[in-house]
Write a protein that holds these residues in place. Sequence first.
Motif, PDB file in Angstrom:
ATOM      1  N   ALA A  57       0.838  -1.196   0.000  1.00 20.71           N
ATOM      2  CA  ALA A  57       0.000   0.000   0.000  1.00 20.71           C
ATOM      3  C   ALA A  57       0.869   1.240   0.000  1.00 20.71           C
ATOM      4  O   ALA A  57       1.979   1.256   0.518  1.00 20.71           O
ATOM      5  CB  ALA A  57      -0.895  -0.014   1.244  1.00 20.71           C
ATOM      6  N   SER A  61      -1.373   1.821   6.697  1.00 24.57           N
ATOM      7  CA  SER A  61      -2.456   0.850   6.845  1.00 24.57           C
ATOM      8  C   SER A  61      -2.642   0.524   8.322  1.00 24.57           C
ATOM      9  O   SER A  61      -1.829   0.890   9.176  1.00 24.57           O
ATOM     10  CB  SER A  61      -2.106  -0.433   6.078  1.00 24.57           C
ATOM     11  OG  SER A  61      -0.914  -1.008   6.604  1.00 24.57           O
ATOM     12  N   ARG A  89      -6.316 -11.290   4.816  1.00 25.52           N
ATOM     13  CA  ARG A  89      -7.312 -10.325   4.346  1.00 25.52           C
ATOM     14  C   ARG A  89      -8.719 -10.891   4.428  1.00 25.52           C
ATOM     15  O   ARG A  89      -9.670 -10.175   4.750  1.00 25.52           O
ATOM     16  CB  ARG A  89      -6.983  -9.907   2.912  1.00 25.52           C
ATOM     17  CG  ARG A  89      -5.811  -8.932   2.841  1.00 25.52           C
ATOM     18  CD  ARG A  89      -5.452  -8.555   1.435  1.00 25.52           C
ATOM     19  NE  ARG A  89      -4.532  -7.414   1.428  1.00 25.52           N
ATOM     20  CZ  ARG A  89      -3.696  -7.133   0.445  1.00 25.52           C
ATOM     21  NH1 ARG A  89      -3.649  -7.910  -0.624  1.00 25.52           N
ATOM     22  NH2 ARG A  89      -2.906  -6.082   0.523  1.00 25.52           N
ATOM     23  N   THR A  96      -7.588  -2.215   6.906  1.00 35.20           N
ATOM     24  CA  THR A  96      -6.689  -1.916   5.789  1.00 35.20           C
ATOM     25  C   THR A  96      -5.367  -2.653   6.006  1.00 35.20           C
ATOM     26  O   THR A  96      -4.744  -2.535   7.064  1.00 35.20           O
ATOM     27  CB  THR A  96      -6.426  -0.407   5.658  1.00 35.20           C
ATOM     28  OG1 THR A  96      -5.858   0.092   6.873  1.00 35.20           O
ATOM     29  CG2 THR A  96      -7.724   0.338   5.367  1.00 35.20           C
ATOM     30  N   SER A  98      -1.580  -3.736   4.344  1.00 35.41           N
ATOM     31  CA  SER A  98      -0.508  -3.586   3.368  1.00 35.41           C
ATOM     32  C   SER A  98       0.417  -4.787   3.488  1.00 35.41           C
ATOM     33  O   SER A  98       0.261  -5.624   4.383  1.00 35.41           O
ATOM     34  CB  SER A  98       0.259  -2.289   3.607  1.00 35.41           C
ATOM     35  OG  SER A  98       0.786  -2.264   4.927  1.00 35.41           O
TER      36      SER A  98
END
Length: 245
Positions: A57, A61, A89, A96, A98
Amino acid sequence: MRDMILTGPSTGRCTRASTTTTFPEHTMLSALARIALGAAALVATTAGAVPATAAPASSCSDLDVVFARATYDIPYVGVAGAWHLAAVRSALRGVTISSYGVRYPALVNPSGTGLGADDLVRHLRSTATACPGTKFVLGGYSQGATVVSIALGVRTRLGAGATVPTSLRSRIVAVTTFGNPIGGAGQSIGTSSPVYAERTREFCTPADVVCRGLVVSPGLGHTGYFYNGDFERAGRFVAGRYNRA
């Protein structure tokens, strides 16, 4: 030590590493080489659409998944890292996330593990400074698991490198490893680095000669993580630790 590395499920191809006897307790038997192509085909048909790589990202995050790939694996997080990241995830919807692939040679000679630990710690330091609210998950497969072990302060004949500073320990919510070679010498992160014991899950299939130091035919042991549900279990473990942090 030899790692059998599988490419992305969509290609069904595999890369087979050469044999070395640098560390006898971690030597893979010739049987693993003979089953490598069959294992790749099995994984390719059961994998589903898991990406081979994942881009980090560009902004801070909630959670940064740092993963060290196995020997000869594709750059960035590698195949196992991509599966692990997908599982995390899936288990942490609305968070969020990364990712970062540890940069190190990932060759048969494990002398590069220390370089990997150096890069891992350097990434933690820089990201923690730039993103004060970001927490971390550390993970690794095979030789990559040794990289993580070194970074967590485990002393092993497989290498030496930088360790996570005390000030950042609380930012690491979970550690997950798969087929860690230090297990072949009777070591583990949990016993060698007690500060991380409760937040660490070390996966080692019963027939994995790499993490168990067995002297019998390994079967699909070192590649079993791709189809036995361990990546999903790791994702749920990470989610549980993150939600309690």
